[in-house]
Design a protein around this motif. Structure first.
Motif, PDB file in Angstrom:
ATOM      1  N   VAL A   1     -11.132   3.137 -18.003  1.00 41.37           N
ATOM      2  CA  VAL A   1     -10.745   4.264 -17.160  1.00 41.37           C
ATOM      3  C   VAL A   1      -9.716   3.809 -16.131  1.00 41.37           C
TER       4      VAL A   1
ATOM      5  N   ILE B   1     -17.461   9.361 -14.618  1.00 45.00           N
ATOM      6  CA  ILE B   1     -16.119   9.959 -14.721  1.00 45.00           C
ATOM      7  C   ILE B   1     -15.977  11.073 -13.682  1.00 45.00           C
TER       8      ILE B   1
ATOM      9  N   LYS C   1      -9.467   8.443 -19.287  1.00 47.40           N
ATOM     10  CA  LYS C   1     -10.523   7.725 -20.007  1.00 47.40           C
ATOM     11  C   LYS C   1     -10.092   7.482 -21.443  1.00 47.40           C
TER      12      LYS C   1
END
Length: 94
Positions: free
Chosen positions: A10, A61, A78
């Motif tokens: 990420v 996330i 991501k």
């Protein structure tokens, strides 16, 4: 490895350096039971490898979009990551 286990790389951009983003990431990831690492990149972004249950990855996330106080996140990208070795804890690498 269980079916619900995944790993993601990420990249977080915006005002994410100089605001304790790496320490915050390590703490949040540890609370969620995630393993991996986080580091500052030369371009001003933060890069993190997060590994663990799908639900914990999704939660992390979402949390990246907010970050610690003082952060201003403009993007969270991501990508799936293939692990040759499963990390056992979460650490700051740079």
């Amino acid at each position: 490895m269980a079916d619900d286990y995944e790993a993601a790389l990420v990249r977080i951009t915006g005002r994410v350096q100089g605001v304790s983003f790496r320490v915050w990431t390590r703490n949040e990831a540890s609370r969620l039971g995630l393993a991996g690492w986080v580091r500052n990149e030369a371009d001003g972004s933060v890069l993190a490898l997060i590994a663990g249950p799908n639900t914990a990855i999704s939660t992390m996330i979402e949390r990246f979009w907010h970050g610690p106080p003082g952060a201003s996140v403009s993007s969270v990208e991501k990508k799936p990551a293939a692990l040759t070795q499963t990390p056992t804890r979460f650490r700051i690498t740079g």
